[in-house]
Write a protein that holds these residues in place. Structure first.
Motif, PDB file in Angstrom:
ATOM      1  N   TYR A 408      -3.096 125.453  42.984  1.00  0.00           N
ATOM      2  CA  TYR A 408      -3.861 125.151  41.909  1.00  0.00           C
ATOM      3  C   TYR A 408      -3.612 126.362  40.567  1.00  0.00           C
ATOM      4  O   TYR A 408      -3.209 127.508  40.939  1.00  0.00           O
ATOM      5  N   TYR A 409      -3.638 125.735  39.500  1.00  0.00           N
ATOM      6  CA  TYR A 409      -3.050 126.696  38.286  1.00  0.00           C
ATOM      7  C   TYR A 409      -4.479 126.905  37.221  1.00  0.00           C
ATOM      8  O   TYR A 409      -4.820 125.662  36.881  1.00  0.00           O
ATOM      9  N   ALA A 410      -5.177 127.814  37.181  1.00  0.00           N
ATOM     10  CA  ALA A 410      -6.368 127.851  36.384  1.00  0.00           C
ATOM     11  C   ALA A 410      -5.859 127.673  35.170  1.00  0.00           C
ATOM     12  O   ALA A 410      -6.605 127.249  34.047  1.00  0.00           O
ATOM     13  N   SER A 411      -4.628 128.156  34.468  1.00  0.00           N
ATOM     14  CA  SER A 411      -4.217 127.752  33.065  1.00  0.00           C
ATOM     15  C   SER A 411      -2.441 127.828  33.418  1.00  0.00           C
ATOM     16  O   SER A 411      -2.039 128.456  33.878  1.00  0.00           O
ATOM     17  N   ARG A 466      -6.880 118.049  35.668  1.00  0.00           N
ATOM     18  CA  ARG A 466      -8.150 118.055  35.059  1.00  0.00           C
ATOM     19  C   ARG A 466      -8.891 116.807  35.633  1.00  0.00           C
ATOM     20  O   ARG A 466      -9.553 116.238  34.807  1.00  0.00           O
ATOM     21  N   ARG A 489      -8.691 122.930  27.905  1.00  0.00           N
ATOM     22  CA  ARG A 489      -8.571 123.250  29.301  1.00  0.00           C
ATOM     23  C   ARG A 489      -7.066 122.988  29.545  1.00  0.00           C
ATOM     24  O   ARG A 489      -6.341 121.962  29.148  1.00  0.00           O
ATOM     25  N   ASP A 491      -6.012 123.748  33.070  1.00  0.00           N
ATOM     26  CA  ASP A 491      -6.123 123.905  34.520  1.00  0.00           C
ATOM     27  C   ASP A 491      -5.149 122.469  35.165  1.00  0.00           C
ATOM     28  O   ASP A 491      -5.544 121.481  34.586  1.00  0.00           O
TER      29      ASP A 491
END
Length: 538
Positions: A408-411, A466, A489, A491
């Motif tokens: 998972y990549y938050a950004s 997303r 966003r 993510d």
């Protein structure tokens, strides 16, 4: 009542006009300097990232030299630039506007490469706006800066993977010519007593990027026909591939005779420098061959830089007649507006945050599947750059295994994004026997059959961007840009499901098992990853 001396008044007016004319070049240079200063301020973060990549990645360590070479060429051409100056040009303004638009796209889509090339385009636009037709003497050193631009990680991974495979295959063929038995599995060279892995550092990129820069500079300085310049520049690619393959072959021969220490430490690095010098020698040899069959110039004559305008010839003309560069004057408020807009974009906090998920809570018991946590090496995890991940090895009651991995990549701003398994798989010695895009319960996925020797595995992977599942990497990039612009966003996640084809089953059996696991894990996964709409999410 006195009388006014008309001659004196005329003289004062003439002197005033002369002073204004003398000040005009200084004012023009000051305006251009102001525009350059604003440009560097506007692109400061992007330029700092490029310097950081030069520092951290040997493939781009030549980047420190490129701006110095560009400045040196500009200095050497200063008299030609001055003598060729006639007036500013309004054509520079649309190029500046285009550069700023690309900058905006690069900031929103998180592609540093766009930001870097936008800066180079902006410099070209400012040169045209300020110097007009004299830009014919500046565009080459400006274009040279493009060879200092680091590639996006996903393009770099693809290039590295392909160059590793090509270099490994050619290197093995050279070893076989020496009558040494050798077996190649992916990027692993098996010499019997020893095994060598052709890692990313041996892909050839460390030669390719500096050598292409050298080839471009050489082609610019080469006093030959255009076709000769093109051949010299394009030759850098096959020379790099051949010489890197030769280096791998030499390393294999040394290891076969004296052990694996020959592939490590100072000797390995020194061998790399020798190969790079040999690459430069081959380029010079190519020039000699072309000259031998054409104009018969010597190397010294071929690379002699003619000076068409001397300092004495220039004195009293050229830049002393600088006009106020009106396009630059117009560009300055545009740069200021872009700077303010960029600050507002960078100050925005993304809607999705890491606190919204916790992949560590993914259940180890999933329907009939029982799992055990696994982990990734710390160095590998740092390179992948994810915010959080989970890796679990599951078994069903029949002891059929499944490896489940989510990153998972938050950004994903500034180029940090999941690495596609399609380009990472070959590095482990696996070859892709079959690749196709399909669906599992209307979820778009990539299905890959990989093979190493007699062992087959089924890999399914896709991206959750997303709340939207995506299989195609290019559509993923487009959605990243669109959602960054309209949803604020970036993510996203990579989901991968892997299972081996066991000796007592068919590929279809393993395929059905992977599909069944995807169906079982889907609902649990959606509860942890951020949804398309974050309203009401805590």
């Amino acid at each position: 009542m006195g009388f006014k001396d008309e001659n004196s008044t005329a003289g004062q007016s003439e002197a005033k006009g002369t002073r204004l004319l003398d000040m005009q070049p200084k004012l023009s240079m000051a305006l251009f300097g102001l525009a350059l200063g604003l440009s560097f301020w506007l692109y400061w973060d992007g330029l700092a990232e490029a310097v950081l990549r030069w520092q951290l990645q040997e493939e781009y360590s030549h980047g420190y030299i490129i701006p110095l070479v560009s400045l040196y060429i500009l200095w050497e051409r200063r008299f030609q630039i001055a003598a060729g100056y006639q007036s500013f040009s309004w054509w520079g303004l649309p190029i500046i506007v285009l550069a700023l638009a690309i900058l905006l796209v690069g900031e929103i889509s998180a592609l540093y490469m766009l930001i870097h090339y936008s800066f180079i385009l902006l410099l070209l636009g400012l040169s045209i706006a300020f110097l007009g037709s004299a830009t014919r003497h500046t565009w080459v050193p400006i274009a040279l800066l493009g060879f200092a631009v680091p590639l996006p990680y996903f393009i770099e991974v693809i290039l590295t993977s392909n160059l590793q495979l090509i270099s490994s295959q050619l290197g093995v063929e050279i070893i076989r010519l020496c009558r040494i038995p050798v077996f190649l599995s992916g990027n692993i060279i098996d010499l019997g007593n020893y095994q060598l892995q052709v890692v990313e550092a041996c892909s050839g990129l460390r030669y390719l990027f500096p050598l292409m820069s050298l080839g471009f500079i050489g082609a610019y300085l080469y006093q030959g026909s255009l076709w000769k310049k093109v051949i010299l520049f394009l030759s850098t690619v096959p020379i790099t591939i051949f010489m890197n393959s030769l280096r791998i072959a030499i390393t294999g021969l040394l290891v076969d005779n004296w052990g694996t220490e020959m592939a490590e430490g100072f000797l390995h690095d020194f061998e790399g420098w020798l190969i790079f010098m040999a690459c430069g020698g081959l380029m010079l040899f190519l020039v000699l061959l072309m000259e031998l069959f054409t104009t018969r110039q010597s190397i010294r004559q071929a690379f002699a830089v003619p000076v068409s305008v001397s300092a004495d010839q220039y004195a009293g003309g050229g830049m002393t007649s600088l006009k106020c560069p009106l396009p630059v004057v117009v560009a300055i408020p545009m740069l200021l507006a872009a700077l303010i807009g960029l600050m507002s974009i960078e100050s925005r906090e993304e809607t999705a945050t890491l606190e919204r998920i916790n992949l560590a809570t993914f259940p180890l018991q999933l329907d009939e599947w029982t799992g055990q946590d696994d982990s990734i090496d710390t160095e590998v995890a740092d390179k992948l750059g994810f915010s959080e991940y989970v890796m679990i090895n599951y078994h069903n009651p029949e002891q059929r295994p499944i490896n489940f991995y989510v990153a998972y990549y938050a950004s994903q701003r500034k180029g940090v994004s999941p690495h596609s398994p399609k380009v990472c798989i070959p590095g482990g010695g696996w070859e892709i026997a079959n690749f196709q895009r399909t669906t599992v319960d209307q979820i778009p996925v990539n299905r890959v059959l990989i093979r190493k020797g007699l062992q087959d595995q089924i890999v399914y992977y896709w991206f959750e961007e997303r709340g939207v599942p995506i299989a195609n990497e290019y559509i993923k990039k487009w959605m990243l840009f669109k959602d960054a612009l309209f949803l604020n966003r970036t993510d996203g996640s990579l989901i991968r499901v892997t299972t081996p084809v066991l000796p007592d089953e068919s590929v279809m059996d393993a395929d059905q098992r992977a599909k069944a696991f995807i169906r079982s894990s889907r609902n649990q996964l959606l509860q942890l990853l951020p949804a398309k709409s974050l309203e009401g999410t805590q």
